[in-house]
Scaffold this motif. Structure first.
Motif, PDB file in Angstrom:
ATOM      1  N   ASP A   1       0.835  -1.200   0.000  1.00  0.00           N
ATOM      2  CA  ASP A   1       0.000   0.000   0.000  1.00  0.00           C
ATOM      3  C   ASP A   1       0.875   1.257   0.000  1.00  0.00           C
ATOM      4  O   ASP A   1       2.102   1.173   0.030  1.00  0.00           O
ATOM      5  N   GLU A   2       0.220   2.413  -0.060  1.00  0.00           N
ATOM      6  CA  GLU A   2       0.971   3.663  -0.192  1.00  0.00           C
ATOM      7  C   GLU A   2       1.913   3.890   0.986  1.00  0.00           C
ATOM      8  O   GLU A   2       3.055   4.322   0.802  1.00  0.00           O
TER       9      GLU A   2
ATOM     10  N   ARG B   1      -0.169   4.483  -8.471  1.00  0.00           N
ATOM     11  CA  ARG B   1      -1.209   4.262  -7.456  1.00  0.00           C
ATOM     12  C   ARG B   1      -2.050   5.524  -7.270  1.00  0.00           C
ATOM     13  O   ARG B   1      -3.276   5.457  -7.208  1.00  0.00           O
ATOM     14  N   ARG B   2      -1.377   6.655  -7.173  1.00  0.00           N
ATOM     15  CA  ARG B   2      -2.100   7.909  -6.958  1.00  0.00           C
ATOM     16  C   ARG B   2      -2.954   8.274  -8.171  1.00  0.00           C
ATOM     17  O   ARG B   2      -4.070   8.773  -8.015  1.00  0.00           O
TER      18      ARG B   2
ATOM     19  N   LYS C   1      -4.314   6.160 -10.318  1.00  0.00           N
ATOM     20  CA  LYS C   1      -5.472   5.262 -10.323  1.00  0.00           C
ATOM     21  C   LYS C   1      -6.503   5.713  -9.289  1.00  0.00           C
ATOM     22  O   LYS C   1      -7.701   5.732  -9.573  1.00  0.00           O
ATOM     23  N   LYS C   2      -6.038   6.090  -8.116  1.00  0.00           N
ATOM     24  CA  LYS C   2      -6.957   6.556  -7.069  1.00  0.00           C
ATOM     25  C   LYS C   2      -7.699   7.807  -7.530  1.00  0.00           C
ATOM     26  O   LYS C   2      -8.918   7.913  -7.381  1.00  0.00           O
ATOM     27  N   ASP C   3      -6.963   8.753  -8.116  1.00  0.00           N
ATOM     28  CA  ASP C   3      -7.580   9.994  -8.609  1.00  0.00           C
ATOM     29  C   ASP C   3      -8.592   9.727  -9.724  1.00  0.00           C
ATOM     30  O   ASP C   3      -9.557  10.470  -9.888  1.00  0.00           O
TER      31      ASP C   3
ATOM     32  N   ASN D   1      -8.921   1.247  -8.713  1.00  0.00           N
ATOM     33  CA  ASN D   1      -8.323   0.588  -7.564  1.00  0.00           C
ATOM     34  C   ASN D   1      -6.800   0.759  -7.613  1.00  0.00           C
ATOM     35  O   ASN D   1      -6.144   0.212  -8.507  1.00  0.00           O
ATOM     36  N   PRO D   2      -6.202   1.483  -6.644  1.00  0.00           N
ATOM     37  CA  PRO D   2      -4.745   1.678  -6.660  1.00  0.00           C
ATOM     38  C   PRO D   2      -3.965   0.382  -6.460  1.00  0.00           C
ATOM     39  O   PRO D   2      -2.807   0.285  -6.853  1.00  0.00           O
ATOM     40  N   ASP D   3      -4.620  -0.633  -5.890  1.00  0.00           N
ATOM     41  CA  ASP D   3      -3.938  -1.911  -5.684  1.00  0.00           C
ATOM     42  C   ASP D   3      -3.681  -2.657  -6.995  1.00  0.00           C
ATOM     43  O   ASP D   3      -2.932  -3.629  -7.026  1.00  0.00           O
TER      44      ASP D   3
END
Length: 83
Positions: A2-3, A57-58, A60-62, A66-68
């Motif tokens: 994770d981040e 990851r960021r 994808k989140k934005d 799913n950032p995973d």
């Protein structure tokens, strides 16, 4: 990863990089200078890979994804990016 794990990994790599860069050149405990240069190059490549994964990851989140699902890209790929 994770981040938070990723940020901790980046911090550990940066700390090791600083230790190597700050080590006296004649310090026998640090080993051969060519070994240090090789280790620094490896650390820099790992850092590039970690930063790339963090950006993925960021992004994808934005984008509401799913950032995973972000995956580390090969070092050979991330080393070719322009800063």
């Amino acid at each position: 990863m994770d981040e938070q794990d990723l940020l901790e990994r980046i911090q550990a790599l940066v700390e090791e990089e600083h230790r190597l860069r700050d080590a006296p050149l004649d310090d026998e405990s640090m080993g051969d200078n060519s070994d240090n240069r090789a280790r620094l190059a490896h650390l820099e490549a790992q850092l590039d890979q970690c930063w790339d994964l963090l950006r993925q990851r960021r992004a994808k989140k934005d984008a509401g994804e799913n950032p995973d699902e972000a995956e580390a890209r090969p070092i050979s790929e991330v080393e070719g990016y322009r800063q």
